[in-house]
Scaffold this motif. Structure first.
Motif, PDB file in Angstrom:
ATOM      1  N   ASP A  36       0.847  -1.191   0.000  1.00 43.68           N
ATOM      2  CA  ASP A  36       0.000   0.000   0.000  1.00 43.68           C
ATOM      3  C   ASP A  36       0.881   1.239   0.000  1.00 43.68           C
ATOM      4  N   TRP A  37       0.618   2.140  -0.939  1.00 47.09           N
ATOM      5  CA  TRP A  37       1.409   3.360  -1.074  1.00 47.09           C
ATOM      6  C   TRP A  37       0.547   4.564  -0.725  1.00 47.09           C
ATOM      7  N   LEU A  38       1.136   5.481  -0.007  1.00 49.44           N
ATOM      8  CA  LEU A  38       0.502   6.758   0.285  1.00 49.44           C
ATOM      9  C   LEU A  38       1.463   7.854  -0.151  1.00 49.44           C
ATOM     10  N   ALA A  39       1.080   8.616  -1.176  1.00 47.43           N
ATOM     11  CA  ALA A  39       1.915   9.702  -1.695  1.00 47.43           C
ATOM     12  C   ALA A  39       1.212  11.028  -1.472  1.00 47.43           C
ATOM     13  N   GLY A 344      -3.073   5.430  18.985  1.00 46.07           N
ATOM     14  CA  GLY A 344      -4.505   5.506  19.210  1.00 46.07           C
ATOM     15  C   GLY A 344      -5.149   6.712  18.557  1.00 46.07           C
ATOM     16  N   LEU A 345      -4.408   7.837  18.458  1.00 49.02           N
ATOM     17  CA  LEU A 345      -4.969   9.059  17.896  1.00 49.02           C
ATOM     18  C   LEU A 345      -5.034   8.996  16.371  1.00 49.02           C
ATOM     19  N   VAL A 346      -4.009   8.386  15.750  1.00 39.63           N
ATOM     20  CA  VAL A 346      -3.947   8.253  14.281  1.00 39.63           C
ATOM     21  C   VAL A 346      -3.705   6.783  13.981  1.00 39.63           C
ATOM     22  N   PRO A 347      -4.741   5.967  13.877  1.00 37.34           N
ATOM     23  CA  PRO A 347      -4.555   4.518  13.728  1.00 37.34           C
ATOM     24  C   PRO A 347      -3.812   4.110  12.463  1.00 37.34           C
ATOM     25  N   ASP A 348      -3.988   4.846  11.356  1.00 36.46           N
ATOM     26  CA  ASP A 348      -3.323   4.493  10.110  1.00 36.46           C
ATOM     27  C   ASP A 348      -1.830   4.798  10.219  1.00 36.46           C
ATOM     28  N   ALA A 349      -0.991   3.768  10.088  1.00 43.31           N
ATOM     29  CA  ALA A 349       0.454   3.933  10.295  1.00 43.31           C
ATOM     30  C   ALA A 349       1.076   4.883   9.284  1.00 43.31           C
TER      31      ALA A 349
END
Length: 517
Positions: A36-39, A344-349
């Motif tokens: 999975d890529w996040l740009a 916990g605040l930002v679950p998406d790594a």
């Protein structure tokens, strides 16, 4: 923001980014499993005013208006067998009273498992501005680099074989190639290193063992080739669930010629005894004492985590070089603490990592790189104490770092005469510096936030009478205009003093518009 999923092949990236660094990342073949890529491409436009653009002494200060255009990209790739992180930007500065200039910034790393349970590849690259000398004006974000600064580029590539042989243990054979270079050819170094690591934990015995062999050849443009060798064995024995004893012994040989007052050859046997205390899953303390060819040694590695707060403390003593310090990725300690607290605040790594990058880019100078690393071809005995604290809630984040470093040169100062022609001869034979940094942000409303950052450092030469102090204070107010557009106003005050003159003060104000695509 662009999110994609890859099932093989390679991820195409736009050309024009720092070639060698991105080539390392692109060259990594993506394993067959999904990645999975996040740009997140972005553009920052900033207009600034400073009352002392050249960081000149009182009476010589010249004001200037500075326009900054900074396209950037953040890239996160996550998969079972591939991890990629990239934070890159290109900054162009246009001034009212001086020629335009530009700079690049890069922090990139990639880790891939190319052959399951056997063949792996690590790589990293960085581009950043660093001070040539620890004394004098230092690099200040938002201002043109002073004469006491140059661009440093580092690249690391490390393929290795690692496999677990049933109940016998784990074996790892690693090759590492490091390169460090700078503008103007002031620094140019590369090294080739081979490591063999063995470890195991016999079933039912409770104890564990390890053994290693390390050989490194270093080529500095100003020195003859240096060869280092080190071999060691170690044991860890648990007394109960909380306490364990550790022991290690071995032999080492450094390749440089010692010119320090001790006159000892940089080689010999070494040993250490220590312990590990883990009273809970959230607390751990590892400590040791021993002896090496340069004398007694001590080490500490402690961590304590609560629901909203994490603490860490490290102390180490080792022989090192400035190129070796440049190879360490910055802000690792603070980034690790924030990653734990923001889970916990930002679950998406991936999103969490991008937010950490943005926060530390503003806070600046925190973590293991809090010490001033400067240009030198010499070997140093470095004693370093690092304290880090991070506190995060749904409304605010606070990060604090404290760094104390004592460096004693082990080789002659003559080799650095070309780097620092205007510096007192021998001023870096022994230095002691202490630095601290405090970064804070508060989410005042869903669309508005307030930030502040304070940093202080002092460096003292213990071989000649000189001491320099640096202080920077910034504050900013930000507001989200649209979902992907943020505007901010920032105030800055900077102060430098020295027992050898050259003191200055600088005040600045800037307005920034940041857009994500």
């Amino acid at each position: 923001m662009v999110t994609t999923t890859s099932h093989g092949g390679r991820l195409p990236l736009a050309a024009g980014a720092p070639g060698l660094a991105l080539a390392l990342l692109i060259a990594l073949p993506v394993p067959a499993s999904a990645v999975d890529w996040l740009a997140v491409p972005s553009l920052r436009l900033r207009e600034s005013y400073t009352d002392n653009a050249l960081l000149a002494p009182p009476g010589q200060a010249q004001s200037d208006f500075i326009t900054e255009i900074a396209p950037a990209i953040g890239l996160i790739g996550t998969g079972p067998r591939l991890q990629v992180h990239l934070d890159a930007s290109w900054r162009q500065f246009r001034y009212q009273h001086r020629p335009a200039s530009d700079s690049q910034e890069l922090q990139a790393s990639a880790n891939a498992e190319l052959l399951k349970d056997w063949f792996h590849l690590d790589s990293a690259a960085s581009i950043s501005e660093h001070s040539i000398s620890p004394f004098g004006a230092q690099v200040i974000n938002g201002l043109p680099p002073p004469q006491n600064a140059s661009t440093v580029r580092t690249v690391t590539i490390s393929p290795y074989l690692r496999h677990r042989f049933s109940s016998l243990g784990t074996a790892e054979l690693r090759y590492t190639r490091n390169t460090v270079s700078s503008g103007g050819g002031l620094l140019s170094m590369h090294s080739d290193e081979v490591q063999l690591l063995l470890n195991g934990a016999p079933r039912g015995a409770g104890w564990s063992w390890n053994a290693s062999y390390d050989a490194r050849r270093t080529q500095d443009s100003k020195l003859a080739p240096q060869r280092m060798e080190r071999s060691s064995v170690g044991l860890r024995y648990p007394f109960n669930s909380r306490w364990s004893a550790t022991a290690s012994a071995g032999q080492e040989k450094e390749g440089y010629a010692d010119s320090s007052s001790s006159g000892k050859d940089p080689q010999g046997r070494f040993w250490s005894l220590g312990g590990v205390w883990t009273p809970s899953p959230r607390t751990s303390v590892a400590f040791s004492t021993g002896r090496r060819f340069f004398g007694k040694t001590y080490s500490l590695d402690a961590a304590f985590r609560q629901r909203h707060t994490s603490w860490s403390a490290q102390y180490s003593e080792d022989i090192t070089t400035m190129p070796a310090q440049f190879l360490r990725l910055g802000n690792q300690d603070a980034a690790s603490l924030l990653d734990q607290l923001w889970t916990g605040l930002v679950p998406d790594a991936r999103e969490r990592r991008l937010r950490i990058d943005a926060f530390l880019r503003y806070a600046g100078g925190l973590g293991s790189q809090g010490a001033i690393n400067y240009f030198s071809h010499r070997y140093f005995l470095q004693k370093q104490l690092t304290l880090s604290m991070a506190r995060a809630t749904s409304k605010s984040t606070l990060v604090f770092g404290l760094n104390a470093v004592d460096r004693t040169a082990q080789t002659s100062s003559g080799i650095d005469s070309g780097l620092l022609p205007d510096l007192d001869f021998g001023s870096e034979d022994r230095t002691r510096q202490v630095g601290s940094n405090l970064g804070w942000t508060w989410q005042a409303s869903p669309r508005s936030s307030v930030s502040a950052n304070a940093g202080y450092s002092t460096i003292r030469s213990l071989s000649v009478p000189r001491r320099d102090n640096n202080f920077t204070l910034t504050s900013a107010v930000s507001r989200t205009i649209k979902p992907k557009m943020t505007a901010s106003i920032e105030l800055r005050h900077t102060r430098h003093s020295s027992t050898r003159g050259g003191a200055f003060r600088e005040n600045g104000v800037s307005a920034t518009l940041t857009m994500q695509f």
